[in-house]
Write a protein that holds these residues in place. Structure first.
Motif, short mmCIF file in Angstrom:
data_model
loop_
_atom_site.label_atom_id
_atom_site.label_comp_id
_atom_site.label_asym_id
_atom_site.label_seq_id
_atom_site.Cartn_x
_atom_site.Cartn_y
_atom_site.Cartn_z
N MET A 271 0.84 -1.21 0.00
CA MET A 271 0.00 0.00 0.00
C MET A 271 0.87 1.25 0.00
O MET A 271 1.72 1.41 0.87
N LEU A 272 0.64 2.14 -0.97
CA LEU A 272 1.33 3.42 -1.00
C LEU A 272 0.43 4.44 -0.30
O LEU A 272 -0.23 5.26 -0.91
N ALA A 273 0.41 4.38 1.03
CA ALA A 273 -0.41 5.30 1.84
C ALA A 273 0.48 6.43 2.34
O ALA A 273 1.55 6.19 2.90
N MET A 274 0.02 7.66 2.13
CA MET A 274 0.83 8.85 2.46
C MET A 274 0.23 9.63 3.64
O MET A 274 0.35 10.85 3.69
N ALA A 275 -0.40 8.93 4.56
CA ALA A 275 -1.06 9.61 5.68
C ALA A 275 -0.19 9.68 6.92
O ALA A 275 -0.63 10.19 7.95
N ASN A 276 1.04 9.18 6.85
CA ASN A 276 1.86 9.07 8.06
C ASN A 276 2.19 10.41 8.70
O ASN A 276 2.26 10.53 9.92
N PHE B 98 9.49 21.41 22.24
CA PHE B 98 8.78 22.53 22.87
C PHE B 98 7.63 23.08 22.03
O PHE B 98 6.67 23.61 22.56
N PHE B 99 7.74 23.02 20.70
CA PHE B 99 6.77 23.69 19.82
C PHE B 99 6.35 22.78 18.68
O PHE B 99 7.18 22.05 18.12
N ILE B 100 5.07 22.82 18.33
CA ILE B 100 4.59 22.13 17.12
C ILE B 100 3.63 23.07 16.38
O ILE B 100 2.94 23.88 17.00
N GLY B 101 3.63 22.96 15.06
CA GLY B 101 2.74 23.77 14.23
C GLY B 101 2.15 22.93 13.12
O GLY B 101 2.71 21.89 12.75
N PRO B 102 1.04 23.36 12.53
CA PRO B 102 0.36 22.55 11.50
C PRO B 102 1.20 22.31 10.25
O PRO B 102 1.04 21.29 9.59
N ASN B 103 2.08 23.23 9.92
CA ASN B 103 2.89 23.08 8.70
C ASN B 103 3.95 22.00 8.82
O ASN B 103 4.56 21.62 7.82
N GLU B 104 4.19 21.53 10.04
CA GLU B 104 5.20 20.47 10.23
C GLU B 104 4.71 19.11 9.76
O GLU B 104 5.51 18.18 9.60
N TYR B 105 3.41 18.98 9.54
CA TYR B 105 2.83 17.66 9.26
C TYR B 105 2.09 17.62 7.92
O TYR B 105 1.14 16.89 7.75
N GLY B 106 2.59 18.42 6.98
CA GLY B 106 1.95 18.50 5.68
C GLY B 106 2.61 17.61 4.63
O GLY B 106 3.29 16.62 4.93
N PHE B 107 2.43 18.01 3.38
CA PHE B 107 2.92 17.24 2.24
C PHE B 107 4.44 17.05 2.29
O PHE B 107 4.94 15.95 2.00
N ASP B 108 5.15 18.11 2.66
CA ASP B 108 6.62 18.04 2.69
C ASP B 108 7.10 16.93 3.62
O ASP B 108 7.98 16.15 3.26
N ARG B 109 6.50 16.85 4.82
CA ARG B 109 6.92 15.81 5.76
C ARG B 109 6.54 14.43 5.23
O ARG B 109 7.30 13.47 5.41
N GLY B 110 5.40 14.32 4.59
CA GLY B 110 4.99 13.03 4.02
C GLY B 110 5.98 12.52 2.98
O GLY B 110 6.34 11.34 2.98
N VAL B 111 6.43 13.42 2.10
CA VAL B 111 7.42 13.04 1.08
C VAL B 111 8.74 12.66 1.74
O VAL B 111 9.41 11.71 1.33
N GLU B 112 9.11 13.39 2.78
CA GLU B 112 10.36 13.10 3.49
C GLU B 112 10.34 11.71 4.12
O GLU B 112 11.31 10.95 4.02
N ILE B 113 9.21 11.35 4.73
CA ILE B 113 9.08 10.02 5.35
C ILE B 113 9.18 8.93 4.29
O ILE B 113 9.88 7.92 4.48
#
Length: 285
Positions: A36-41, A200-215
């Motif tokens: 499965m090529l799932a990109m939800a991680n 210490f900090f988290i933001g919504p942009n940390e978990y978008g498309f860029d992070r998915g491609v990186e994983i």
């Protein structure tokens, strides 16, 4: 041990990020090993990070409880969205799960009272210690090692090779794929919870498309032929920005180039057991 103290004070966050990235790479390795090529991680990582952070900051829960919440929430979400999305395959599954990631980002942006919205959550207590991450990676590797050599692991392999043939052999394809998807969400959520209490900090942009491609790049780079592959890929791709700081603005471009080169020249990744054996044989002769 003064040199070690100096090294740790400077690079401790980088070393611990290696561990959380290894968990993320293993999370997508699970779904890839089931075909499965799932990109939800990345989205599951965000759900785990926000859930654990809210539990510690708003409800003053203990760190172990927050970690459990950070694993349970993405597992539950994965089970709910897995019913309709796992009927898809290939690029259609990738598109559906990427769309889910965008939904998660929008939800985070619009629930400011809980998540801080676009400003993110700041002041998360730094509760993650090095042994938490080391233990999490060790347990994940041990459990996956046993799982992939069990009847379930053989079912994963059969589904990856030919889903129709696997079903004809009596394998419950839908439930097996759901298991891989949910376990992947658990690992991604754990990585997010640990990382949130490290930075210490988290933001919504940390978990978008860029992070998915990186994983995905981490896992493809290392290879899915063995458990060592995703971990090796995570280590290389985490250390790469440190060695190429001057090109930090082109990080995604570099990741894309690496992905293309690996697919073209090393389709089974750097950690290809057959390639490594042939290389050692040539060295021994």
């Amino acid at each position: 041990m003064e040199w070690f103290d100096n090294f740790w004070s400077i690079y401790s966050n980088l070393v611990l990020t290696l561990g959380t990235n290894a968990l993320l790479a293993l999370s997508i390795y699970l779904t890839l090993s089931c075909g499965m090529l799932a990109m939800a991680n990345a989205a599951f990582m965000g759900i785990g990070a926000y859930t654990a952070s809210i539990l510690t900051m708003n409800f003053e829960m203990s760190f172990p409880v927050a970690l459990l919440g950070g694993m349970a929430a993405p597992m539950l979400v994965a089970f709910v969205i897995g019913k309709p999305t796992l009927r898809l395959s290939g690029v259609y599954l990738a598109m559906a799960t990427l769309g889910f990631g965008e939904v998660v980002r929008v939800v985070i942006l619009n629930t400011e009272s809980w998540t801080g919205g676009a400003l993110g959550l700041n002041g998360i207590p730094q509760l993650t210690q090095w042994w938490h991450i080391a233990l999490a990676v060790a347990l994940a590797l041990a459990v996956l090692f046993r799982l992939l050599r069990s009847k379930v692991g053989r079912a994963f392999e059969a589904i990856k090779e030919d889903e129709t043939a696997a079903g004809l052999m009596g394998i419950d394809v839908n439930n097996t794929k759901m298991l891989a998807f949910v376990l992947g969400a658990l690992l991604a959520g754990l990585a997010g919870a640990l990382n949130a209490h490290l930075t210490f900090f988290i933001g919504p942009n940390e978990y978008g498309f860029d992070r998915g491609v990186e994983i995905l790049t981490m896992t493809i780079l290392g290879g899915i032929g063995s458990l060592a592959g995703p971990v090796a890929g995570a280590v290389i791709l985490t250390l790469l920005p440190e060695t190429l700081r001057a090109f930090n603005d082109f990080r995604l471009v570099i990741n894309g180039v690496i992905l293309v080169l690996i697919v073209l020249f090393l389709p089974k990744g750097i950690w290809d057991p057959a390639l490594l054996r042939s290389w050692f044989r040539r060295r021994s002769h």
